[in-house]
Write a protein that holds these residues in place. Structure first.
Motif: not given
Lengths: 431, 431
Positions: A75-77, A79-81, A83-84, A118, A121-122
């Motif tokens: 999931l962190p990947l 979220v980071q993608a 964001m980009a 999720q 939102t993050q």
């Protein structure tokens, strides 16, 4: 752990794996240059099949569900993608309106929606859910398996904008593939970002156009690597006017099946492959694993039973089938505990963010696995597709195999980008 | 597992954690808007200290080593962030020249370099290492603990470009903080991207300028959250002409220490904190944990012993200290197995990609932990800083605490961005 590849003939794909690893910086740079010219779809999932002698995408989904099948580690990947992606599309955005499918009683699907909420939102957005279902006339609470809940609200269409009560989004994200047609409420939204665009929905999209674009991408990529594009490209044909009930278009279908099986047979001969060729006939606008059949001989088409005719006639949301794609069958020779498995690669923006194996105990190597009874195993993809290990024995290293799958997934995503550009109704006025 | 926070007075930071979680989309949007105006440093690590009543960055490193202390699970995030960074800076790049520190016998440092090579190779670049060390006159092989090796090559400076033999990079990435001064070989490289820029090196950079910028950032952020900026901002003063050996500048130092301790005491009184205030005196251009002392009373400065004078006089690469920053001491009340611990947050481009705890069994809560004997524990940061869990008890959830640390790390990174803009020697001609 890598699923067992149960074929003696895995030389070509082990060689491909090695070549892909050796060319890694060149491949990444090639993608980087392609993304300078082309916009990646917002999010994409790709079904890949590994036959040992051939590795190819067989379906590219631009409204991916199944995010719940990714592990928390992935999931962190995502979220980071995300964001980009948001930063490029609408950096000032506060609000994201997510439009899910209507089948709100499917708890697997709802868990997928929960996961998307999720992620976004993050990534820094207020996310709310708006339904295309005309029965949703007031905010509706949907219970989730984990005890929490989602709220789905009726859409409110203004003259120029779409929103919810007290909620004006910058971006509208569809997780609904529009198989039932383009709803009026989504048309002419020129002030907001509607992602993916309407022509990515199955009301407009055709698999055959996707695989046209994929052929172009596969040829470019094969040139970069100095290889036969057939190793990664499933051949196909199409028929534009088919009615399985009345038998209309059956000649076209039989001719195409016959021709394609012949082509595959010649390729098998060239590579010394001792397999019986087959093709897969699919609704050209089909999804959800509906409207698909495996054909080993054109003669089979002459006497389809009623059940098969019914299965091939109507797909998701009750749409009738009248265009079909006839695609080279790529057997899957990966096995998880004796069950047939195929990898599914998930991407957000241009990044591979995870994947899993779709495993089906009751299906054959030449059958569609996207069917009731499928299980999802998010195994080794988790931490590894970004970290191949050069020098390891081809075919034996999970990170290396998953890096290769990530490359194939991205080729299909790039094809979707070409496809969407070619089909963009506004392209002529915009460029 | 979250390290134990051994202080009765953790109310303010638990409240901060809760407010940060509740404001998550607003915070992420605020960062997004800041990054529209300001360019993030290429990569950054930030030491953070959590006193329970206060949470603050105490050091911001623009040439971070220690990438080897991140877990393999964190690497995909770093690769993805590196892809995003390269795409913005030099999307057509094939080659990256990495310039490491000269202490090539330190196997920990070499493992850090190996990790950086891995990250950027995976992001799609051919990476080679060029040394600033004049003793490196031919390609030199350096063995690594895992049995593999690195090759360091002599730099070749042309009239306008820097490279290696048969290697012309688009981007030069420094992992050398230039404490020894700016080497001529790096000057006037206007055709290539030199990252971080020369004025980010310790030959030019000053901690006090960083904390000036951080104060501005902390005030903006505190306004967004409606809180006292002191909760996240360490107060400080500076003395510009200090010689610990001759005693020059001692008055300035004593006055500042006295004033700052007074200010901290008033803040402690305001918050009912029953602690003895202390300050930390640091070389204004220091790094590697060198040139740092803890002072509890200005009188201590009157009779420093010879060892302390020596320690404070010379820092990395034999540079003399004559400017110092006097910073409010933030005790760290986090414990791993009874040892004092402080989190270190790692960022690539604008993204938090991981972190770890620096743990020191022989140091006190008011001492610098960046010292021989420190250990690195990459624990729960691994999968969690992107995935806070709203609703969990403040202070009890690792994902929530690490999300907060990631926010504080990014505030310090943003301050570094302000700082670099203010110090940019080309700023006046460029803008």
């Amino acid at each position: 752990m890598v699923p067992h590849l149960i074929t003696a003939l895995n030389g070509p794909i082990n060689e491909l794996e090695q070549r892909i690893l050796e060319s890694m910086p060149a491949i990444e740079r090639w993608f980087r240059l392609e993304w300078m010219e082309h916009t990646p779809p917002f999010y994409t999932s790709v079904d890949v099949r590994n036959a040992g002698f051939k590795l190819a995408p067989v379906d590219t989904n631009l409204f991916p569900g199944g995010w719940n099948n990714l592990t928390p580690q992935m999931l962190p990947l995502a979220v980071q993608a995300a964001m980009a992606a948001i930063e490029k599309i609408c950096p000032e955005a506060k609000n994201l309106l997510l439009v899910p499918e209507n089948h709100t009683r499917n708890s697997f699907y709802l868990t997928n929606v929960q996961r998307l909420v999720q992620i976004f939102t993050q990534a820094g957005l207020n996310v709310r859910l708006g339904s295309l279902d005309p029965n949703v006339t007031a905010p509706t609470t949907l219970p989730l398996p984990d005890g929490s809940e989602l709220s789905v609200e009726p859409l409110i269409r203004g003259k120029r904008r779409l929103g919810l009560k007290d909620f004006d989004p910058c971006t509208i994200l569809l997780n609904n593939d529009l198989s039932a047609g383009i709803p009026a409420v989504l048309e002419n939204l020129h002030e907001q970002y509607l992602l993916p665009p309407l022509h990515a929905g199955w009301a407009v999209r055709r698999k055959s156009q996707h695989f046209d674009a994929y052929e172009e991408v596969a040829k470019k990529f094969a040139k970069l690597l100095g290889m036969d594009p057939w190793l990664i490209n499933p051949m196909f044909g199409r028929c534009g006017k088919v009615d399985f009930q009345s038998g209309e278009g059956q000649d076209c279908l039989q001719t195409h099946v016959d021709t394609l099986i012949g082509k595959v047979r010649r390729k098998y001969k060239e590579y010394g492959i001792q397999e019986k060729p087959f093709v897969v006939v699919k609704a050209d606008n089909g999804t959800y694993g509906m409207g698909i059949m495996t054909v080993r001989d054109a003669k089979e088409l002459a006497d389809l039973n009623r059940r098969t005719k019914n299965k091939m006639s109507v797909i998701k949301d009750g749409q009738e089938v009248n265009e079909v794609i006839i695609q080279e069958g790529v057997p899957t020779y990966e096995r998880m505990n004796d069950a047939v498995a195929e990898p599914v690669v998930y991407m957000m923006d241009r990044y591979v963010v995870g994947g899993f194996y779709r495993v089906h105990a009751d299906r054959g190597i030449d059958e569609n696995l996207n069917a009731p009874g499928a299980q999802f195993v998010p195994l080794a993809f988790a931490e590894s597709h970004h970290l191949p290990r050069p020098g390891e024995k081809p075919g034996a290293s999970a990170p290396n195999r998953f890096y290769m799958y990530g490359v194939i997934g991205r080729l299909a995503m790039l094809a979707a980008s070409y496809e969407l550009e070619a089909q963009d109704p506004q392209a002529e006025t915009d460029y």
